[in-house]
Design a protein around this motif. Sequence first.
Motif, PDB file in Angstrom:
ATOM      1  N   LEU A 251       0.777  -1.104   0.091  1.00  0.00           N
ATOM      2  CA  LEU A 251       0.037  -0.011   0.089  1.00  0.00           C
ATOM      3  C   LEU A 251       0.819   1.314  -0.012  1.00  0.00           C
ATOM      4  N   ASP A 252       1.980   1.412   0.623  1.00  0.00           N
ATOM      5  CA  ASP A 252       2.668   2.518   0.762  1.00  0.00           C
ATOM      6  C   ASP A 252       3.469   2.708  -0.655  1.00  0.00           C
TER       7      ASP A 252
ATOM      8  N   THR B 210       2.496   5.988  -2.904  1.00  0.00           N
ATOM      9  CA  THR B 210       3.894   6.817  -3.382  1.00  0.00           C
ATOM     10  C   THR B 210       3.721   7.000  -4.940  1.00  0.00           C
ATOM     11  N   SER B 211       3.235   5.940  -5.650  1.00  0.00           N
ATOM     12  CA  SER B 211       3.264   6.005  -7.095  1.00  0.00           C
ATOM     13  C   SER B 211       2.114   6.826  -7.444  1.00  0.00           C
ATOM     14  N   LEU B 212       0.882   6.357  -6.875  1.00  0.00           N
ATOM     15  CA  LEU B 212      -0.335   7.413  -7.173  1.00  0.00           C
ATOM     16  C   LEU B 212      -0.124   8.996  -6.951  1.00  0.00           C
ATOM     17  N   GLU B 213       0.557   9.334  -5.823  1.00  0.00           N
ATOM     18  CA  GLU B 213       0.735  10.665  -5.656  1.00  0.00           C
ATOM     19  C   GLU B 213       1.732  11.130  -6.744  1.00  0.00           C
ATOM     20  N   THR B 214       2.642  10.566  -7.061  1.00  0.00           N
ATOM     21  CA  THR B 214       3.662  10.891  -8.214  1.00  0.00           C
ATOM     22  C   THR B 214       2.873  11.301  -9.264  1.00  0.00           C
ATOM     23  N   ILE B 215       2.029  10.264  -9.843  1.00  0.00           N
ATOM     24  CA  ILE B 215       1.258  10.533 -10.897  1.00  0.00           C
ATOM     25  C   ILE B 215       0.215  11.751 -10.813  1.00  0.00           C
ATOM     26  N   ARG B 216      -0.317  12.031  -9.444  1.00  0.00           N
ATOM     27  CA  ARG B 216      -1.160  13.245  -9.359  1.00  0.00           C
ATOM     28  C   ARG B 216      -0.199  14.487  -9.476  1.00  0.00           C
ATOM     29  N   THR B 217       1.163  14.454  -8.861  1.00  0.00           N
ATOM     30  CA  THR B 217       1.834  15.620  -8.990  1.00  0.00           C
ATOM     31  C   THR B 217       2.444  15.811 -10.221  1.00  0.00           C
TER      32      THR B 217
ATOM     33  N   ASN C 296      -9.515  13.761 -10.228  1.00  0.00           N
ATOM     34  CA  ASN C 296     -10.624  13.188  -9.047  1.00  0.00           C
ATOM     35  C   ASN C 296     -10.209  11.839  -9.074  1.00  0.00           C
ATOM     36  N   LYS C 297     -10.198  10.965  -9.921  1.00  0.00           N
ATOM     37  CA  LYS C 297     -10.085   9.447 -10.046  1.00  0.00           C
ATOM     38  C   LYS C 297      -8.598   9.119  -9.328  1.00  0.00           C
ATOM     39  N   ILE C 298      -7.756   9.974  -9.600  1.00  0.00           N
ATOM     40  CA  ILE C 298      -6.574   9.659  -8.836  1.00  0.00           C
ATOM     41  C   ILE C 298      -6.550   9.749  -7.400  1.00  0.00           C
ATOM     42  N   ASN C 299      -7.469  10.983  -6.836  1.00  0.00           N
ATOM     43  CA  ASN C 299      -7.596  11.366  -5.499  1.00  0.00           C
ATOM     44  C   ASN C 299      -8.451  10.236  -4.826  1.00  0.00           C
TER      45      ASN C 299
ATOM     46  N   HIS D 206      -6.646   3.738  -0.977  1.00  0.00           N
ATOM     47  CA  HIS D 206      -5.499   2.853  -0.700  1.00  0.00           C
ATOM     48  C   HIS D 206      -5.289   3.562   0.740  1.00  0.00           C
ATOM     49  N   ARG D 207      -5.278   4.625   1.135  1.00  0.00           N
ATOM     50  CA  ARG D 207      -5.359   5.233   2.555  1.00  0.00           C
ATOM     51  C   ARG D 207      -6.135   4.598   3.403  1.00  0.00           C
ATOM     52  N   SER D 208      -7.237   4.428   3.006  1.00  0.00           N
ATOM     53  CA  SER D 208      -8.345   3.766   4.035  1.00  0.00           C
ATOM     54  C   SER D 208      -8.066   2.268   4.243  1.00  0.00           C
TER      55      SER D 208
END
Length: 160
Positions: A110-111, A115-122, A136-139, A145-147
């Motif tokens: 999950l970690d 991290t990968s999704l946050e990189t994509i969002r950035t 919105n989909k990335i968020n 994942h955080r849940s």
Amino acid sequence: MNTTTSNIEHVNHLMISEFSKTLEMFALNKTESQLFVTMFLNEEPMTLDEMKESLGKSKTAMSTASRTLLDYNLIERVFKKGARRDLYQAKKDLYEKFMKTYVNRWLEALDQQITSLETIRTELNQQDNREVNMSNKINEAIKFHRSLEDVFEQISKYDQ
């Protein structure tokens, strides 16, 4: 071979077959699962040759599976005076060992995903033409994942 021995072997085979199916849900492959159940049922530590004989697999397969089980902290090497070969046995506290291993593997995965999704969002947010729907989909994916991470962290704290 008498009827009692035959019945015991039959029950042993059924236990290995059925119990290993449950362990496969913990992301162990079939050989690793069968090996763990075999070692769990065996009262004495086992050599690679004994594992090979018991499961009818190659010594290489037993070596690879035992390394994985060692890495997951599900079995241990044991010392026996006079033994010239490595001996292995299943660790006690079956539930605790599997849950800790499983939860830790989930938390690590999950970690990495977060991290990968946050990189994509950035990267998406840095583009000139911001795609609101994709953002919105990335968020939503990160929230999911955080849940999951929260749930597994709660389970992890419970086991300590």
